[in-house]
Design a protein around this motif. Structure first.
Motif, mmCIF file in Angstrom:
data_model
loop_
_atom_site.group_PDB
_atom_site.id
_atom_site.type_symbol
_atom_site.label_atom_id
_atom_site.label_comp_id
_atom_site.label_asym_id
_atom_site.label_seq_id
_atom_site.Cartn_x
_atom_site.Cartn_y
_atom_site.Cartn_z
ATOM 1 N N UNK A 1 -7.925 8.135 -8.857
ATOM 2 C CA UNK A 1 -7.388 8.155 -7.488
ATOM 3 C C UNK A 1 -8.458 8.660 -6.526
ATOM 4 N N UNK B 1 -5.838 7.677 3.011
ATOM 5 C CA UNK B 1 -5.125 8.912 3.332
ATOM 6 C C UNK B 1 -5.318 10.023 2.311
ATOM 7 N N UNK C 1 -10.348 6.564 -3.376
ATOM 8 C CA UNK C 1 -10.221 6.963 -1.980
ATOM 9 C C UNK C 1 -11.537 7.483 -1.413
ATOM 10 N N UNK D 1 -0.242 9.494 5.110
ATOM 11 C CA UNK D 1 -0.124 8.039 5.274
ATOM 12 C C UNK D 1 0.018 7.690 6.756
ATOM 13 N N UNK E 1 0.839 2.616 -3.520
ATOM 14 C CA UNK E 1 -0.120 3.693 -3.303
ATOM 15 C C UNK E 1 0.533 5.040 -3.548
ATOM 16 N N UNK E 2 1.712 5.252 -2.959
ATOM 17 C CA UNK E 2 2.394 6.542 -3.123
ATOM 18 C C UNK E 2 2.729 6.793 -4.585
ATOM 19 N N UNK F 1 -5.560 2.324 6.753
ATOM 20 C CA UNK F 1 -4.358 2.519 5.943
ATOM 21 C C UNK F 1 -4.695 2.841 4.484
ATOM 22 N N UNK F 2 -5.974 2.840 4.141
ATOM 23 C CA UNK F 2 -6.343 2.930 2.728
ATOM 24 C C UNK F 2 -7.095 4.212 2.361
ATOM 25 N N UNK G 1 0.833 -1.199 0.000
ATOM 26 C CA UNK G 1 0.000 0.000 0.000
ATOM 27 C C UNK G 1 0.869 1.250 0.000
ATOM 28 N N UNK G 2 1.888 1.256 0.857
ATOM 29 C CA UNK G 2 2.697 2.468 0.989
ATOM 30 C C UNK G 2 3.481 2.726 -0.310
ATOM 31 N N UNK H 1 1.785 13.365 1.018
ATOM 32 C CA UNK H 1 1.474 11.944 0.891
ATOM 33 C C UNK H 1 1.955 11.165 2.114
ATOM 34 N N UNK I 1 1.306 5.609 -7.219
ATOM 35 C CA UNK I 1 0.082 5.873 -7.977
ATOM 36 C C UNK I 1 -0.413 7.297 -7.730
#
Lengths: 101, 648
Positions: free
Chosen positions: B338, B325, B342, B275, A88-89, B322-323, A84-85, B271, A91
């Motif tokens: 995106x 942010x 989210x 997070x 995700x970042x 965690x999903x 995810x980190x 970011x 993306x």
């Protein structure tokens, strides 16, 4: 899970056979097919992950012992977080405005 | 650097606080010396490894920081109460909203919750201490030193002023050249080490040290939520550590992680910050949910409705937290996909939270509700928090968020989440577990004043912010013109904040009054409670349990009381092994503080020299072979007889 199992070690046999099959399959993909280099890398990478999982479960007794399940949950959660980190970042930071220029 | 650059000068408000701080320090030192309490303070508190005492110190520090952050809030409310006021200038206002945010989240909410966790968790799972008592003391001292370092900024060197989120590029050296933002980077880094250690400590404590028979599904709800919070701490805090390290490198050593100049990316800070920052919201709110669950079950005289669904929703929140942010920066120009993803994950998080709300309501249904103060806070929490939650779902919709983003609507939303979700919980927890810590109840009568003033004041303060937000007022505006239609709302809001402050004053008075006059003969179980922390003496003895209890079902103490199994057999007593006090945690804390202070001012030679202190502390700690001590059976017997009467 804490009890020691006697009898024929089916787990080990299945793990062994699967490991060999996966390795042979990887060799086959790498040498005997006409896929592009990227595809080959992705396929054998995926196979490697499967094989690592088989080793963890069948030979390294990850689920055994008092904290077996906890270890598994731990590993899965850590992998989830890392994915995810990192992805995700990437993306989030490369789509939208950043992607336009 | 000349002296008037070192001290903040030229503002009468700050000059007054400098004098006040100086006088208070001299007064405190004189008082302790006069009462000859230095040795007592050192051996009973500063070097303690007892989880209950560490918890009390956390709470004390939290109350102090609540005061500091509250004064910041009042000053902001005063400044915006009328248009074109000149009570604070723009710079001072920026510093105040920054420190208000940082202090309330990291130095008030966190220590309050970790403090209550410290006091309660080992008792609730039937353990004698946390897994690593000395590490626990180190966590506290790192937090405390960091909080002091951060607070000293407003009189020495200048406060950080880029908001509690400290977004780049504003927070970079180019736009904020003073030392203020160095305080942010360094102090939060030190506090973060302590928090991370706390997370690890509590995971190990809860996983390894539960009383025999307490399986996963027999753990009290507060223990569950604390476990999940600790897991999120370990998952999320390292991200903040890395982000702060990048920030420190950027500001102190001229790297360009977050500055565009040499190919850095300010968006990367946002970011990484979020997070960590979003899970942080759940870090503070989950223990609070656990406290409400305990209080509601106790004072409705029922077991918690839907225990299993509660556990699953807590774990689900940990996963989803965690999903989500990106919902803090929808407007930064992410692609539509995106923002859509989210939006969806954010709305999904309302599901487990909704499950919890309904579980509490069904626990109340047909319960024999007792309106104690702890219960009142829990009851007020449900509707207030729901307002926060529903406005959160509004903000979750990316398209609509373009209207709400960075307006006072958002500010009202997160205050409606964090004040009922954390502050109300801390108050409920304090009223509920106060006897466990000190052996007397807080006055219910003064507590009612505290409750009503605070809850009414809270709603008066923050409800108008929704409307000025919808009217277009953006957050962090230090002043505004007449005729925008905001004066009425903001004036109203300022009055509300005074009512709220009066509520806090009532709490302080309550603590003072109860300390002097409240009856001490309340027994070990003043609330007719359900969990193990009440199975031992009140206040808890330093060894917690003379004999580790055995658990057969959920709400074990309720079960024991029904079966009449609360007694203690003399033959069950065995010597109890306890950890010894240690000077290394406080020494290390101070050493980190000194190095941190020099780093803030970028005095690198001094920082390097003083970091020898940290090394000395670590080495001394490694060569400490103290194995603790044993409490003999006779002493246990005497202490147990003192509250049980006779042993069987």
């Amino acid at each position: 899970m804490t009890t020691v199992k006697h009898g024929f070690p089916w787990n080990h046999l299945i793990g062994f056979v699967l490991s060999i099959l996966l390795t042979l399959f990887a060799v086959f993909i790498a040498f005997e097919t006409d896929f592009s280099k990227t595809v080959i890398m992705w396929v054998i990478g995926t196979l490697a992950i499967f094989q690592a999982l088989i080793q963890l479960f069948m030979f390294m007794h990850i689920t055994e012992g008092k904290e077996g399940m906890l270890n598994v949950i731990n590993i899965i959660y850590s992998i989830f977080l890392a994915l995810v980190i990192v992805f995700g970042s990437i993306w989030v930071l490369t789509s939208g405005h950043s992607a336009i220029h | 650097m000349s002296l008037d650059e070192f001290f903040v000068t030229g503002d009468p408000l700050i000059l007054a606080s400098q004098i006040a701080i100086g006088l208070t320090m001299i007064g405190l030192i004189a008082l302790v010396t006069y009462l000859k309490r230095w040795k007592w303070l050192w051996s009973e508190w500063f070097t303690t490894v007892d989880h209950k005492k560490i918890g009390i110190m956390y709470i004390l520090a939290g109350v102090l920081m609540f005061f500091r952050g509250g004064v910041d809030g009042l000053m902001m409310k005063a400044q915006t109460s009328r248009p074109n006021l000149e009570f604070l200038d723009a710079q001072h206002y920026d510093e105040i909203f920054t420190t208000h945010g940082v202090i309330m989240i990291l130095f008030m909410a966190m220590p309050m919750l970790i403090g209550i966790m410290n006091v309660v968790i080992p008792l609730q799972i039937g353990a004698r201490d946390v897994a690593f008592p000395k590490l626990n003391a180190l966590s506290f001292w790192l937090f405390f030193v960091a909080a002091m370092l951060f607070n000293v900024s407003f009189v020495i060197g200048g406060s950080p002023d880029a908001g509690w989120t400290s977004y780049f590029p504003l927070a970079g050296k180019e736009f904020t050249p003073g030392v203020g933002n160095n305080y942010y980077a360094i102090a939060l880094q030190i506090a973060g080490i302590g928090t991370l250690a706390t997370g690890i400590n509590f995971i190990v404590t809860i996983v390894k040290m539960r009383a025999p028979g307490m399986t996963w599904m027999k753990m009290p709800m507060f223990t569950w939520t604390s476990l999940v919070t600790s897991i999120i701490i370990v998952a999320a805090f390292p991200i903040f550590t890395v982000a702060l390290a990048y920030m420190t490198l950027d500001r102190l050593f001229g790297t360009h992680f977050f500055t565009v100049a040499a190919g850095g990316d300010p968006m990367l800070w946002l970011n990484l910050f979020w997070l960590w920052g979003h899970p942080e919201v759940y870090i503070v709110v989950l223990p609070a949910f656990g406290m409400f669950s305990e209080v509601i079950a106790t004072f409705a005289r029922k077991n918690l409705y839907g225990y299993k669904s509660m556990v699953f929703s807590v774990v689900g929140i940990a996963f989803l937290s965690m999903l989500v942010w990106v919902h803090h920066f929808y407007t930064m120009g992410n692609s539509a996909s995106v923002n859509t993803v989210f939006s969806l994950t954010t709305m999904m998080i309302a599901i487990p939270t909704g499950v919890k709300i309904f579980n509490w309501l069904f626990t109340l249904r047909k319960g024999r509700i007792e309106f104690s103060n702890a219960m009142l806070w829990s009851l007020a929490f449900i509707p207030c928090f729901t307002i926060g939650g529903v406005t959160g779902v509004m903000l979750a919709m990316a398209a609509a968020d373009y209207q709400y983003h960075n307006t006072m609507f958002l500010v009202a939303h997160f205050h409606y989440v964090l004040i009922p979700g954390v502050v109300f919980a801390v108050f409920a927890g304090l009223y509920y577990w106060w006897p466990k810590m000190f052996g007397f109840k807080l006055s219910e009568k003064i507590g009612k004043w505290h409750f009503w003033l605070f809850v009414i004041g809270f709603n008066l303060t923050f409800m108008p912010m929704f409307f000025v937000g919808l009217d277009g007022m953006s957050r962090r505006m230090y002043t505004y013109s007449e005729g925008l239609g905001w004066e009425g709302w903001l004036g109203f809001s300022a009055v509300g904040s005074i009512v709220m402050a009066a509520g806090f004053a009532a709490l302080c008075y309550n603590i003072y009054w109860s300390f002097r006059y409240a009856p001490r003969d309340i027994g070990n179980d003043p609330w007719n409670a359900r969990t193990l922390e009440w199975a031992t003496a009140t206040p808890a003895p330093h060894y917690n349990f003379a004999k580790i209890p055995e658990v057969t079902r959920l709400d074990p103490y309720w079960d024991m009381k029904k079966k009449g199994e609360t007694g203690l057999k003399k033959s069950d007593l065995k010597p109890v092994h306890m950890p010894s006090n240690s000077w290394t945690p406080i020494f290390l804390g101070v050493a980190f503080g000194v190095v941190g202070f020099f780093l803030v001012f970028e005095w690198f030679t001094l920082a390097i020299i003083s970091s020898i202190g940290i090394i000395i502390g670590l080495v001394a700690n490694s060569f400490d072979y103290d194995e603790g001590y044993h409490i003999p059976v006779e002493e246990l017997e005497e202490e147990e007889r003192a509250w049980r009467g006779d042993l069987k």
